[in-house]
Design a protein around this motif. Structure first.
Motif, PDB file in Angstrom:
ATOM      1  N   LYS A   9       0.839  -1.204   0.000  1.00 54.83           N
ATOM      2  CA  LYS A   9       0.000   0.000   0.000  1.00 54.83           C
ATOM      3  C   LYS A   9       0.873   1.253   0.000  1.00 54.83           C
ATOM      4  O   LYS A   9       0.634   2.193  -0.752  1.00 54.83           O
ATOM      5  CB  LYS A   9      -0.916  -0.015   1.228  1.00 54.83           C
ATOM      6  N   ARG A  10       1.914   1.231   0.808  1.00 53.08           N
ATOM      7  CA  ARG A  10       2.833   2.375   0.897  1.00 53.08           C
ATOM      8  C   ARG A  10       3.532   2.605  -0.446  1.00 53.08           C
ATOM      9  O   ARG A  10       3.643   3.742  -0.902  1.00 53.08           O
ATOM     10  CB  ARG A  10       3.861   2.104   2.004  1.00 53.08           C
ATOM     11  N   GLU A  11       3.992   1.539  -1.081  1.00 55.90           N
ATOM     12  CA  GLU A  11       4.644   1.661  -2.389  1.00 55.90           C
ATOM     13  C   GLU A  11       3.678   2.223  -3.424  1.00 55.90           C
ATOM     14  O   GLU A  11       4.065   3.073  -4.236  1.00 55.90           O
ATOM     15  CB  GLU A  11       5.170   0.296  -2.853  1.00 55.90           C
ATOM     16  N   HIS A  12       2.435   1.766  -3.376  1.00 54.82           N
ATOM     17  CA  HIS A  12       1.426   2.271  -4.311  1.00 54.82           C
ATOM     18  C   HIS A  12       1.196   3.768  -4.096  1.00 54.82           C
ATOM     19  O   HIS A  12       1.119   4.534  -5.056  1.00 54.82           O
ATOM     20  CB  HIS A  12       0.115   1.493  -4.143  1.00 54.82           C
ATOM     21  N   GLN A  13       1.103   4.180  -2.830  1.00 54.96           N
ATOM     22  CA  GLN A  13       0.908   5.597  -2.520  1.00 54.96           C
ATOM     23  C   GLN A  13       2.062   6.448  -3.038  1.00 54.96           C
ATOM     24  O   GLN A  13       1.850   7.529  -3.587  1.00 54.96           O
ATOM     25  CB  GLN A  13       0.755   5.808  -1.007  1.00 54.96           C
ATOM     26  N   LYS A  15       4.007   5.757  -5.589  1.00 52.72           N
ATOM     27  CA  LYS A  15       3.902   5.803  -7.048  1.00 52.72           C
ATOM     28  C   LYS A  15       2.819   6.782  -7.495  1.00 52.72           C
ATOM     29  O   LYS A  15       3.020   7.549  -8.440  1.00 52.72           O
ATOM     30  CB  LYS A  15       3.621   4.411  -7.613  1.00 52.72           C
ATOM     31  N   VAL A  16       1.678   6.761  -6.809  1.00 54.54           N
ATOM     32  CA  VAL A  16       0.581   7.663  -7.163  1.00 54.54           C
ATOM     33  C   VAL A  16       1.007   9.113  -6.956  1.00 54.54           C
ATOM     34  O   VAL A  16       0.774   9.967  -7.823  1.00 54.54           O
ATOM     35  CB  VAL A  16      -0.694   7.328  -6.350  1.00 54.54           C
ATOM     36  N   LYS A  17       1.636   9.397  -5.825  1.00 51.12           N
ATOM     37  CA  LYS A  17       2.110  10.764  -5.558  1.00 51.12           C
ATOM     38  C   LYS A  17       3.096  11.222  -6.620  1.00 51.12           C
ATOM     39  O   LYS A  17       3.038  12.359  -7.086  1.00 51.12           O
ATOM     40  CB  LYS A  17       2.762  10.853  -4.172  1.00 51.12           C
ATOM     41  N   ALA A  18       4.008  10.334  -7.005  1.00 48.88           N
ATOM     42  CA  ALA A  18       5.008  10.676  -8.025  1.00 48.88           C
ATOM     43  C   ALA A  18       4.334  10.957  -9.365  1.00 48.88           C
ATOM     44  O   ALA A  18       4.702  11.912 -10.068  1.00 48.88           O
ATOM     45  CB  ALA A  18       6.029   9.558  -8.169  1.00 48.88           C
ATOM     46  N   THR A  19       3.339  10.163  -9.708  1.00 46.69           N
ATOM     47  CA  THR A  19       2.609  10.362 -10.965  1.00 46.69           C
ATOM     48  C   THR A  19       1.861  11.688 -10.956  1.00 46.69           C
ATOM     49  O   THR A  19       1.915  12.450 -11.932  1.00 46.69           O
ATOM     50  CB  THR A  19       1.616   9.199 -11.201  1.00 46.69           C
ATOM     51  N   ILE A  20       1.172  11.975  -9.863  1.00 43.90           N
ATOM     52  CA  ILE A  20       0.437  13.246  -9.744  1.00 43.90           C
ATOM     53  C   ILE A  20       1.411  14.414  -9.837  1.00 43.90           C
ATOM     54  O   ILE A  20       1.158  15.384 -10.559  1.00 43.90           O
ATOM     55  CB  ILE A  20      -0.375  13.294  -8.434  1.00 43.90           C
ATOM     56  N   ASN A  21       2.520  14.321  -9.127  1.00 47.47           N
ATOM     57  CA  ASN A  21       3.512  15.397  -9.152  1.00 47.47           C
ATOM     58  C   ASN A  21       4.044  15.612 -10.563  1.00 47.47           C
ATOM     59  O   ASN A  21       4.189  16.752 -11.011  1.00 47.47           O
ATOM     60  CB  ASN A  21       4.651  15.095  -8.179  1.00 47.47           C
TER      61      ASN A  21
END
Length: 105
Positions: A9-13, A15-21
């Motif tokens: 879950k932490r790794e997914h979060q 990745k999502v933050k990096a994509t949004i950024n």
């Protein structure tokens, strides 16, 4: 050893933050948000409060006894706590709206 669901879950979060950024940067929205944040913080007096706090710290420790890094590490917790909730909410809402637009595109 298998990763726990918390680790996944932490790794997914992350990745999502990096994509949004990345999308914020590519679209120019990140710069617009930074400018809006800068304006809001000036309007609410946050910047002036921090300037005074910095002056107090330098006065207490002496200009020759403090580095910029020392000053930054000392004021950062207070700086974060002084950001008004309304400003945090506005920024979060704008980011959510951006993400919503991206997922609809």
């Amino acid at each position: 050893m298998d990763k726990t669901s918390e680790e996944k879950k932490r790794e997914h979060q992350i990745k999502v933050k990096a994509t949004i950024n990345q999308k914020l940067i590519e679209s120019g929205e990140r710069e617009r948000l930074k400018e809006l944040l800068r304006t809001r913080l000036i309007e609410c007096g946050w910047r002036d409060q921090l300037k005074l706090h910095c002056k107090e710290i330098v006065k207490q420790k002496g200009l020759e006894n403090i580095t910029v890094d020392d000053l930054v590490s000392e004021i950062t917790p207070r700086a974060r706590s002084l950001v008004p909730d309304e400003v945090k909410k506005e920024m979060l809402q704008r980011i959510k709206a951006f993400v919503g637009q991206q997922s609809n595109a």
